[in-house]
Design an enzyme around this catalytic site. Structure first.
Site, PDB file in Angstrom:
ATOM      1  N   TYR A 213      38.424  60.204  81.905  1.00 34.85           N
ATOM      2  CA  TYR A 213      39.452  61.231  81.720  1.00 34.85           C
ATOM      3  C   TYR A 213      38.835  62.624  81.858  1.00 34.85           C
ATOM      4  O   TYR A 213      39.389  63.507  82.534  1.00 34.85           O
ATOM      5  CB  TYR A 213      40.082  61.044  80.343  1.00 34.85           C
TER       6      TYR A 213
ATOM      7  N   LYS B  61      39.743  65.607  84.435  1.00 28.28           N
ATOM      8  CA  LYS B  61      40.251  66.902  83.978  1.00 28.28           C
ATOM      9  C   LYS B  61      39.273  68.037  84.306  1.00 28.28           C
ATOM     10  O   LYS B  61      39.699  69.160  84.615  1.00 28.28           O
ATOM     11  CB  LYS B  61      40.547  66.852  82.477  1.00 28.28           C
TER      12      LYS B  61
ATOM     13  N   ARG C  97      58.559  62.214  79.831  1.00 27.88           N
ATOM     14  CA  ARG C  97      58.408  62.284  78.379  1.00 27.88           C
ATOM     15  C   ARG C  97      57.284  63.237  77.987  1.00 27.88           C
ATOM     16  O   ARG C  97      56.597  63.797  78.841  1.00 27.88           O
ATOM     17  CB  ARG C  97      58.137  60.890  77.794  1.00 27.88           C
TER      18      ARG C  97
ATOM     19  N   LEU D 279      31.607  54.594  78.159  1.00 30.83           N
ATOM     20  CA  LEU D 279      31.174  54.371  79.539  1.00 30.83           C
ATOM     21  C   LEU D 279      30.484  53.020  79.688  1.00 30.83           C
ATOM     22  O   LEU D 279      30.639  52.338  80.708  1.00 30.83           O
ATOM     23  CB  LEU D 279      30.236  55.498  79.996  1.00 30.83           C
TER      24      LEU D 279
ATOM     25  N   ASP E  66      58.714  61.440  88.162  1.00 31.87           N
ATOM     26  CA  ASP E  66      57.899  60.472  87.422  1.00 31.87           C
ATOM     27  C   ASP E  66      57.938  59.141  88.168  1.00 31.87           C
ATOM     28  O   ASP E  66      58.686  58.991  89.132  1.00 31.87           O
ATOM     29  CB  ASP E  66      58.382  60.316  85.977  1.00 31.87           C
TER      30      ASP E  66
ATOM     31  N   ASN F 296      51.557  67.782  85.939  1.00 38.41           N
ATOM     32  CA  ASN F 296      51.414  67.397  84.539  1.00 38.41           C
ATOM     33  C   ASN F 296      51.078  65.928  84.377  1.00 38.41           C
ATOM     34  O   ASN F 296      50.452  65.533  83.403  1.00 38.41           O
ATOM     35  CB  ASN F 296      52.710  67.728  83.787  1.00 38.41           C
TER      36      ASN F 296
ATOM     37  N   ASN G   3      34.497  64.239  75.806  1.00 36.31           N
ATOM     38  CA  ASN G   3      35.017  63.567  74.614  1.00 36.31           C
ATOM     39  C   ASN G   3      34.551  62.122  74.634  1.00 36.31           C
ATOM     40  O   ASN G   3      34.614  61.461  75.671  1.00 36.31           O
ATOM     41  CB  ASN G   3      36.550  63.647  74.599  1.00 36.31           C
TER      42      ASN G   3
ATOM     43  N   GLY H 100      49.607  62.472  83.991  1.00 41.30           N
ATOM     44  CA  GLY H 100      48.234  62.060  83.722  1.00 41.30           C
ATOM     45  C   GLY H 100      48.234  60.825  82.847  1.00 41.30           C
ATOM     46  O   GLY H 100      49.207  60.545  82.151  1.00 41.30           O
TER      47      GLY H 100
END
Lengths: 458, 438
Positions: free
Chosen positions: A364, A368, A228, A308, A249, A299, A358, A301
């Site tokens: 995450y 990344k 998706r 935190l 997947d 892809n 972020n 993820g």
């Protein structure tokens, strides 16, 4: 998921109101369609030197009307400014001011593309200052452009030339609607490694004929997380560009995965990429059915957001396991396998969160940013071979995931970029497809943002 | 393991039919996840999952054969309609087959034979059943009135016909698992057989427990990753109880055989529940598999059907496979010792255990099966190694496809030879042999 504001301000009356009130006026972007005409209007090739002349000649061969200087009142599809000859900051004035005239004449969805050399390869501080100066100038132009126009740069490394097949591939990508949501970005191009690209591909890059519709014909591509969202779109676009797609997947997503595989004429492979035998199962499938693995798109993820201070081990560890540890393990096995092509391409999905961080995404962002580190280190090992690895870092993309962001935050996030809107999954997919193609042979270890020049992490 | 006599039959046939792979949707308990899915929906889902797994989009398959036991009259062309709704080429021919619970296995046998004869290069066999979306028929009285009404010409005639309608005619006929000739349900029939073979409650519960254990272990090691495609949010068989135990199973109350002289032993735990689901198998010639770079999991070697007289005679309703098997083994020159895996469909734990007991019983084998002595014993460690219908559930016509695909994969991984036995309503049964290719 739909951006109602974008639709609204592109109707006559609301457009006037938005203009009067000084509200953001995002444009409908020019995206790729089959049979795309690269430049319906003339293209300016500004800048002096043999490199600029050679590039202008190539563009003429692409059936593009080329201007070496702005003609008053004549609309332009794009302005390519070749700055490789700059030796000191004073050299920038003429070509940049010429570009200033050109910008006013750009049609909606127009393109500004700088071609320059890397400051890292400069012979001294003055040349480095000139080259680095272009970076700042072009990024500023990207901020200034309106009407869905973008500005990007191609940085030539080492002995790469303005007419190297990869330079031309990057130029074609930036001119095309395939790069609609790539804005304010620079991609480094090394001279195309010999043997990494077929003679045919080199010839097509030069002539511009036959590449537009099926640049991935004959390639076999594995796309993880393909059930998706962005992954499904990547599968679709790679198939559209001619690749045979193996859609991967987790077994639990099998129903949607089968639907994707059937819609793109590919095969569905239910594999948990965190399993130890994931790469073996993928390689076995590709070897039996197609022989060679040409393209890997990492892809898949997940996000498990928490500040935190409130993070638990399972959230942290699962994100790391899926988003980066699995890629490291699989890459090792792919690269060691004879099934992986000598001109194999790996494209990993990073994120602007991995560049700028972020709030609530330390796990995450670690994964990344880890992808970016992996890509650069692996690229160094690939250097000089026909293989390449690159990352694509999406900004705000309209998906089911971003649709869950609270409405007001979502509206703000959309307008925070130069293009004043979120990107679409197809924008990410088109960039992945470009980096997977022969035309990108000399691009290795790059992180290409698909973010509309988002302010975050810029 | 490699009994050369076993290859005789295959050698006589001009070509080999191979199992390339399979796909099924997880099986749901009736009224569960697929309560509102039709047979056609589920068969399309199973087909589309298979198409996706092997990249068959738009391909014209030689023939698709499938069926359903509980079938609406509107589904007279169920399989062809499912093909048209799938990602296969609309030029793929299809036919429906119905042989009660043996439907799925019989489609494999039929298409394999066509492949061996060179009539087709590829085939998809399978079946589907929904106990949730079962057809409900109007009463015989109402049906006659409606038909007469359609033929009536005048209003007067119509009024006269309608006046013959009685309130009891308005109650519908729901389908049951009762045998038309005995009125007994399948469970009651099996209860008689189970008692006759003196199968204990403990033995039945133990078999059910092992079925759940084996199926859960197969899921855990990812065995079904390329055999199953999730559907409507279900990712595993809904009936699977990985945490069940013989003790838990022992607490269940008997549901069948309560009117017999001996104590009732058959419970909801050691009988299959009503289930919804679909399963398909991709078959092909060796040439087809090679030309398309497709795997060849196992050869379909041979099969045999049998039927027993459970109405006038004294044989049990579900004992036909017991009769079919010695004939199949004899024709292929094989004994139990030549097999590495046994897939005996668990309609009820009692069915499996009665069959095993019958093959071990010298007197029965001589008298009823006409053999020289007992057929032999089956090593329990080779029986239903990845679980069977007690754990997975049993959507009648889908069971054959489930078993064939799972056994073929097991054979491709571990080598050897496998035996399949499926009992069916009407006193019928089908048995078949699959063989690894190396």
């Amino acid at each position: 998921m739909a951006d109602a504001y974008l639709d609204l301000v592109n109707t006559p009356l609301p457009a006037k109101i938005a203009k009067a009130l000084g509200l953001p006026r995002p444009s409908v972007l020019r995206r790729w369609t089959p049979g795309e005409v690269l430049a319906p209007h003339p293209v300016l090739v500004a800048g002096a030197g043999a490199g600029a002349d050679a590039l202008a000649d190539v563009l003429l061969g692409w059936d593009v009307e080329v201007r070496r200087h702005v003609l008053p009142g004549e609309k332009l599809s794009a302005a390519v400014v070749v700055l490789e000859a700059a030796t000191e900051p004073a050299d920038l004035a003429a070509p940049m001011l010429e570009l200033g005239h050109a910008v006013k004449l750009l049609v909606p969805g127009g393109r500004v593309i700088g071609v320059l050399r890397s400051a890292a390869d400069a012979s001294g501080p003055a040349q480095a200052a000139a080259r680095q100066g272009i970076d700042g100038a072009l990024r500023s132009v990207a901020h200034e452009l309106r009407g869905g126009a973008t500005a990007n740069g191609i940085i030539l490394r080492g002995d790469a030339t303005t007419t190297d097949p990869t330079t031309l591939g990057a130029l074609r990508f930036f001119l095309s609607g395939r790069s609609a949501y790539v804005d304010g970005q620079f991609v480094e191009v090394a001279s195309t490694p010999s043997g990494s690209i077929t003679d045919l591909a080199a010839a097509t890059a030069a002539s511009g004929e036959g590449v537009a519709d099926q640049p991935l014909a004959g390639k076999t591509a594995v796309v993880t997380g393909a059930a998706r969202g962005i992954g499904a779109k990547i599968a679709e676009v790679l198939a559209r560009d001619g690749a045979r797609v193996v859609a991967v997947d987790v077994p639990a997503a099998g129903e949607q995965l089968a639907a994707v595989a059937n819609s793109v004429g590919g095969t569905a492979l239910q594999v948990d990429i965190t399993a130890a035998d994931a790469a073996v199962r993928i390689l076995d499938h590709v070897r039996r059915r197609f022989g060679t693995l040409d393209i890997v798109v990492h892809n898949a993820g997940i996000t498990r957001d928490k500040l935190l201070a409130n993070m638990d081990a399972s959230r942290w560890e699962s994100v790391i396991a899926v988003n980066i540890a699995s890629q490291l393990r699989m890459n090792e096995q792919f690269i060691a396998s004879p099934v992986f092509s000598e001109t194999g391409r790996i494209v990993s999905l990073a994120s602007t969160s991995g560049i700028a961080g972020n709030r609530g995404q330390s796990n995450y962002a670690a994964s990344k940013a880890g992808v970016i580190g992996m890509v650069r280190a692996q690229a160094a090992e690939f250097g000089g071979t026909g293989r390449s690895i690159n990352a694509v870092a999406p900004g705000f993309i309209e998906t089911d995931m971003t649709a869950k962001i609270p409405p007001l935050t979502r509206q703000v996030a959309r307008r925070l970029s130069s293009l004043q809107q979120g990107g679409l999954p197809v924008d990410v997919a088109d960039t992945v497809a470009f980096l997977s193609s022969d035309a990108a042979a000399g691009i290795n270890g790059q992180v290409l943002r698909v973010c509309g020049q988002n302010l975050v992490g810029a | 393991m490699a009994n050369q006599a076993g290859a005789q039959n295959a050698a006589q046939s001009p070509r080999t039919a191979v199992v390339i792979g399979g796909n099924r949707i997880p099986f749901a308990r009736a009224g569960g996840a697929y309560a509102y899915s039709s047979n056609r929906d589920m068969l399309i889902a199973a087909l589309d999952g298979l198409v996706a797994r092997f990249g068959l989009q738009g391909e014209r398959i030689g023939e698709v054969a499938a069926g359903a036991v509980l079938k609406h009259s509107r589904d007279f062309n169920l399989t062809r309609e499912a093909v048209l709704g799938s990602a296969l080429s609309p030029e793929t021919p299809a036919y429906d087959l119905q042989q009660a619970c043996a439907t799925g296995l019989e489609t494999v046998v039929g298409l394999s034979n066509k492949i061996r004869l060179g009539q087709i290069e590829s085939g998809i066999a399978g079946g589907v059943d929904s106990a949730s979306d079962a057809p409900i028929a109007v009463s015989e009285g109402l049906r006659r009135v409606l038909l007469d009404l359609s033929r009536a010409k005048t209003t007067q005639q119509k009024i006269r016909i309608l006046s013959t309608l009685r309130p009891k005619d308005l109650s519908p006929n729901a389908p049951g698992t009762g045998e038309p000739r005995t009125g007994l349900s399948m469970g009651e029939h099996q209860a008689i057989t189970t008692a006759a073979w003196q199968i204990t409650r403990e033995a039945q519960d133990e078999l059910a427990y092992r079925s759940h254990q084996n199926l859960a272990a197969a899921y855990d090691r990812g065995f079904f990753a390329d055999l199953l495609t999730p559907y409507r949010g279900l990712v595993r068989d809904a009936n699977l109880r990985a945490d069940t135990s013989p003790e838990k199973l022992a607490t269940l109350k008997p549901v069948f055989g309560k009117g017999l002289d001996s104590p009732a032993t058959m419970t909801a735990g050691n009988s299959t529940p009503l289930t919804d689901g679909a399963a398909v198998v991709l078959l092909g010639s060796e040439d087809y598999a090679r030309a398309n770079n497709l795997p060849m999991l196992a050869n379909v070697v041979d099969a045999e059907a049998a039927a027993v007289d459970f109405v006038q005679g004294d044989e049990g309703l579900l004992m036909a496979p017991v009769h079919a098997l010695p004939r199949l083994l004899k024709r292929n020159g094989l004994t139990f010792a030549d097999f590495d895996f046994f897939e005996i469909h668990e309609a009820f734990a009692g069915t499996v255990l009665s069959s095993l007991a019958a093959w071990e019983d010298e007197e029965y084998c001589r008298r009823v099966l006409g053999l020289d002595g007992a057929l032999g014993s089956i090593d329990r460690s080779k029986l239903n190694v990845n679980g069977s219908s007690l754990a997975a559930g049993h959507p009648f016509a889908a069971t054959g496809g489930r078993i064939v695909a799972s056994l073929a994969k097991t054979l491709s991984e571990q080598g050897g030879r496998g035996l399949i036995s499926v009992c069916a309503a009407g006193g019928q049964g089908v048995v078949a042999i699959l063989e690894a290719r190396n």
